[in-house]
Motif scaffolding. Structure first.
Motif, PDB file in Angstrom:
ATOM      1  N   SER A  28      49.926  39.058  35.537  1.00 14.06           N
ATOM      2  CA  SER A  28      49.822  40.062  36.599  1.00 14.06           C
ATOM      3  C   SER A  28      49.022  41.293  36.170  1.00 14.06           C
ATOM      4  O   SER A  28      48.616  42.091  37.013  1.00 14.06           O
ATOM      5  N   ALA A  29      48.786  41.460  34.867  1.00 13.02           N
ATOM      6  CA  ALA A  29      48.031  42.623  34.387  1.00 13.02           C
ATOM      7  C   ALA A  29      46.524  42.400  34.439  1.00 13.02           C
ATOM      8  O   ALA A  29      45.746  43.344  34.279  1.00 13.02           O
ATOM      9  N   VAL A  30      46.098  41.171  34.677  1.00 15.90           N
ATOM     10  CA  VAL A  30      44.666  40.842  34.638  1.00 15.90           C
ATOM     11  C   VAL A  30      43.870  41.670  35.644  1.00 15.90           C
ATOM     12  O   VAL A  30      42.749  42.114  35.364  1.00 15.90           O
ATOM     13  N   SER A  31      44.439  41.912  36.817  1.00 18.10           N
ATOM     14  CA  SER A  31      43.705  42.591  37.890  1.00 18.10           C
ATOM     15  C   SER A  31      43.340  44.034  37.560  1.00 18.10           C
ATOM     16  O   SER A  31      42.511  44.636  38.249  1.00 18.10           O
ATOM     17  N   TYR A  32      43.918  44.604  36.519  1.00 15.05           N
ATOM     18  CA  TYR A  32      43.645  45.995  36.163  1.00 15.05           C
ATOM     19  C   TYR A  32      42.450  46.143  35.221  1.00 15.05           C
ATOM     20  O   TYR A  32      42.084  47.260  34.851  1.00 15.05           O
ATOM     21  N   PHE A  33      41.847  45.012  34.829  1.00 13.51           N
ATOM     22  CA  PHE A  33      40.759  45.052  33.869  1.00 13.51           C
ATOM     23  C   PHE A  33      39.593  44.180  34.339  1.00 13.51           C
ATOM     24  O   PHE A  33      39.781  43.272  35.153  1.00 13.51           O
ATOM     25  N   PRO A  34      38.400  44.432  33.821  1.00 10.93           N
ATOM     26  CA  PRO A  34      37.267  43.561  34.156  1.00 10.93           C
ATOM     27  C   PRO A  34      37.574  42.112  33.766  1.00 10.93           C
ATOM     28  O   PRO A  34      38.096  41.856  32.678  1.00 10.93           O
ATOM     29  N   VAL A  35      37.259  41.185  34.642  1.00  7.85           N
ATOM     30  CA  VAL A  35      37.574  39.777  34.416  1.00  7.85           C
ATOM     31  C   VAL A  35      36.947  39.261  33.120  1.00  7.85           C
ATOM     32  O   VAL A  35      37.536  38.452  32.406  1.00  7.85           O
ATOM     33  N   ARG A  36      35.767  39.766  32.787  1.00  4.01           N
ATOM     34  CA  ARG A  36      35.044  39.257  31.617  1.00  4.01           C
ATOM     35  C   ARG A  36      35.760  39.559  30.299  1.00  4.01           C
ATOM     36  O   ARG A  36      35.523  38.886  29.289  1.00  4.01           O
ATOM     37  N   VAL A  37      36.651  40.575  30.280  1.00  2.00           N
ATOM     38  CA  VAL A  37      37.289  40.954  29.009  1.00  2.00           C
ATOM     39  C   VAL A  37      38.778  40.610  28.955  1.00  2.00           C
ATOM     40  O   VAL A  37      39.371  40.611  27.878  1.00  2.00           O
ATOM     41  N   ALA A  38      39.389  40.340  30.103  1.00  4.71           N
ATOM     42  CA  ALA A  38      40.841  40.129  30.144  1.00  4.71           C
ATOM     43  C   ALA A  38      41.227  38.720  29.712  1.00  4.71           C
ATOM     44  O   ALA A  38      40.657  37.733  30.188  1.00  4.71           O
ATOM     45  N   LYS A  39      42.205  38.641  28.814  1.00  6.48           N
ATOM     46  CA  LYS A  39      42.689  37.339  28.356  1.00  6.48           C
ATOM     47  C   LYS A  39      44.201  37.410  28.149  1.00  6.48           C
ATOM     48  O   LYS A  39      44.703  38.291  27.457  1.00  6.48           O
ATOM     49  N   THR A  95      46.447  54.836  29.409  1.00  3.19           N
ATOM     50  CA  THR A  95      45.433  54.830  28.350  1.00  3.19           C
ATOM     51  C   THR A  95      44.698  53.500  28.295  1.00  3.19           C
ATOM     52  O   THR A  95      43.465  53.452  28.242  1.00  3.19           O
ATOM     53  N   ASN A  96      45.454  52.413  28.317  1.00  6.74           N
ATOM     54  CA  ASN A  96      44.832  51.089  28.253  1.00  6.74           C
ATOM     55  C   ASN A  96      44.027  50.767  29.510  1.00  6.74           C
ATOM     56  O   ASN A  96      42.977  50.108  29.437  1.00  6.74           O
ATOM     57  N   ARG A  97      44.511  51.209  30.674  1.00 10.72           N
ATOM     58  CA  ARG A  97      43.774  50.943  31.911  1.00 10.72           C
ATOM     59  C   ARG A  97      42.389  51.590  31.885  1.00 10.72           C
ATOM     60  O   ARG A  97      41.415  51.014  32.347  1.00 10.72           O
ATOM     61  N   ILE A  98      42.333  52.788  31.335  1.00 13.01           N
ATOM     62  CA  ILE A  98      41.054  53.509  31.286  1.00 13.01           C
ATOM     63  C   ILE A  98      40.126  52.913  30.231  1.00 13.01           C
ATOM     64  O   ILE A  98      38.974  52.569  30.500  1.00 13.01           O
ATOM     65  N   LEU A  99      40.656  52.770  29.011  1.00  8.59           N
ATOM     66  CA  LEU A  99      39.805  52.361  27.891  1.00  8.59           C
ATOM     67  C   LEU A  99      39.480  50.877  27.894  1.00  8.59           C
ATOM     68  O   LEU A  99      38.520  50.447  27.254  1.00  8.59           O
ATOM     69  N   GLY A 100      40.267  50.095  28.642  1.00 10.04           N
ATOM     70  CA  GLY A 100      39.979  48.675  28.737  1.00 10.04           C
ATOM     71  C   GLY A 100      38.659  48.375  29.411  1.00 10.04           C
ATOM     72  O   GLY A 100      38.073  47.304  29.232  1.00 10.04           O
ATOM     73  N   ARG A 101      38.141  49.327  30.177  1.00  8.47           N
ATOM     74  CA  ARG A 101      36.871  49.123  30.872  1.00  8.47           C
ATOM     75  C   ARG A 101      35.690  48.995  29.906  1.00  8.47           C
ATOM     76  O   ARG A 101      34.677  48.389  30.224  1.00  8.47           O
ATOM     77  N   TRP A 102      35.835  49.629  28.732  1.00 11.22           N
ATOM     78  CA  TRP A 102      34.735  49.605  27.762  1.00 11.22           C
ATOM     79  C   TRP A 102      35.051  48.708  26.564  1.00 11.22           C
ATOM     80  O   TRP A 102      34.275  48.647  25.612  1.00 11.22           O
ATOM     81  N   ALA A 103      36.171  48.026  26.597  1.00 12.27           N
ATOM     82  CA  ALA A 103      36.578  47.198  25.459  1.00 12.27           C
ATOM     83  C   ALA A 103      35.808  45.883  25.416  1.00 12.27           C
ATOM     84  O   ALA A 103      35.369  45.364  26.444  1.00 12.27           O
ATOM     85  N   LYS A 104      35.663  45.361  24.216  1.00 13.29           N
ATOM     86  CA  LYS A 104      35.032  44.052  24.048  1.00 13.29           C
ATOM     87  C   LYS A 104      35.958  42.960  24.553  1.00 13.29           C
ATOM     88  O   LYS A 104      35.529  41.947  25.094  1.00 13.29           O
ATOM     89  N   CYS A 105      37.287  43.174  24.377  1.00 11.68           N
ATOM     90  CA  CYS A 105      38.276  42.237  24.892  1.00 11.68           C
ATOM     91  C   CYS A 105      39.596  42.952  25.089  1.00 11.68           C
ATOM     92  O   CYS A 105      39.927  43.884  24.344  1.00 11.68           O
ATOM     93  N   VAL A 106      40.339  42.547  26.121  1.00 19.16           N
ATOM     94  CA  VAL A 106      41.663  43.095  26.397  1.00 19.16           C
ATOM     95  C   VAL A 106      42.656  41.936  26.389  1.00 19.16           C
ATOM     96  O   VAL A 106      42.538  41.006  27.199  1.00 19.16           O
TER      97      VAL A 106
END
Length: 369
Positions: free
Chosen positions: A148-159, A131-142
């Motif tokens: 190690s989880a950073v690579s599963y999300f757009p760099v601009r939103v992953a923290k 669920t998080n992998r899919i919806l993280g693509r449209w999130a303002k921030c993750v």
């Protein structure tokens, strides 16, 4: 005042981070209004109201990971959950929607995205849930617990912030009074065995088998063992024949105090467990749950072991003798124990919840003016 909607559930690993974020949001601004959306007749429907938050339930179902005939009735429930979510959010008009994972957060965050409401995702594990992998693509921030989880999300939103835990975790200093309160000896190293709030039968059995080898070291270590209700009597009986000083409890209420006197822990490797032990600077022997989805507990544990703060053992291959040897090697090597504790503390972030809440609250400031 703006309203914040939070959704996450199914397991405590999704629910408690959500509650942690909510508590921090209230601590930052008591006027913040928070509404939880969760599954009807799911664990969150009991736990969230107990913490004093408004809770609204929706139909929820998880799709099987493999294509089977069981998809047919479940698709209807998933669609119903989405329709309910869409109606709820249109009525609530939240300023931001936060998801912490689990099937229920899927339709809620997806509905928010369609309505143009900013979404925030918080992921607890080294391998993010579907669920998080899919919806993280449209999130303002993750917000992530592991690098190690950073690579599963757009760099601009992953923290990477760590998981939100209670402020009291790691906040109690070690003291003689705490040892005395639990009937322990401050001159001995303390090992905590905790397989989770319900205990872990396999871990309980392994530690029982380890007592024979550990008994010879009764002048060096003592054990606190949380068994869960089902195994309490069996474990209690096993310790009666051991000279080791011990404290056996089916459930530990004052875990913050216990953490303050623990030198080494034997535990599972859920994301929240790891966040708590690292925040407290406790080295750990991890025995990951082998049936955890996508083997995420092993990945969590390995992330800690790679930093030198833990050891990972395979439940299916580990004997009592193996665990005893591992405990003795760590406990009797003061330099190694200290290195592991330092590494754990460097990984931990007891203020993760505050960081996440501050960032969420900053999104609300224009609505508060």
């Amino acid at each position: 005042m703006p309203l914040i909607t939070i959704s996450g559930g199914g397991t405590g690993g999704h629910i408690y981070p959500a509650i942690g974020i909510a508590n921090e949001l209230i601590a930052l601004d008591p006027t913040n209004e928070i509404v939880f959306i969760g599954g009807s007749n799911r664990l969150e429907s009991k736990i969230v109201p107990q913490h004093g938050f408004r809770f609204i339930s929706i139909p929820v179902a998880g799709l099987p990971r493999k294509l089977t005939w069981r998809w047919l009735p479940i698709i209807g429930e998933v669609c119903a959950g989405f329709v309910y979510s869409l109606r709820l959010l249109k009525g609530l008009k939240p300023s931001v929607v936060v998801g912490t994972g689990g099937y229920v957060s899927g339709p809620v965050l997806f509905s928010a995205s369609l309505l143009g409401i900013p979404t925030i995702v918080q992921e607890q594990n080294a391998y993010p849930g579907l669920t998080n992998r899919i919806l993280g693509r449209w999130a303002k921030c993750v917000y992530l617990a592991f690098e190690s989880a950073v690579s599963y999300f757009p760099v601009r939103v992953a923290k990477v912030t760590g998981n939100p835990i209670r402020r009291s975790i790691g906040g109690i200093k070690r003291s003689i009074a705490t040892y005395e309160r639990f009937g322990l000896n401050a001159n001995l190293k303390t090992v905590l065995v905790m397989g989770g709030s319900q205990g872990a039968h396999k871990i309980n059995k392994i530690v029982i088998d380890a007592l024979v080898n550990l008994s010879a070291h009764n002048q060096q270590l003592q054990i606190i063992h949380q068994t869960g209700e089902k195994d309490y009597q069996e474990v209690t009986d096993a310790y009666k024949s051991s000279p080791l000083r011990h404290l056996i409890q089916p459930y530990i209420d004052s875990i913050e105090s216990v953490y303050s006197v623990v030198d080494l822990m034997i535990c599972r490797a859920g994301g929240m467990t790891i966040s708590e032990v690292t925040a407290c600077g406790i080295p750990a022997i991890f025995i990951p749950l082998p049936t955890a989805a996508a083997n995420h507990q092993r990945l969590n544990a390995q992330a800690v072991a790679d930093r030198g703060a833990g050891v990972v053992l395979n439940e299916e291959l580990t004997t009592g003798a193996d665990v005893a040897e591992c405990i003795i090697q760590i406990i009797t090597d003061s330099a190694k124990l200290q290195r592991m504790a330092t590494a754990a503390r460097q990984m931990g972030n007891p203020k993760a919840g505050e960081e996440i809440a501050t960032a969420i609250n900053s999104l609300l400031i224009p609505n508060k003016v």
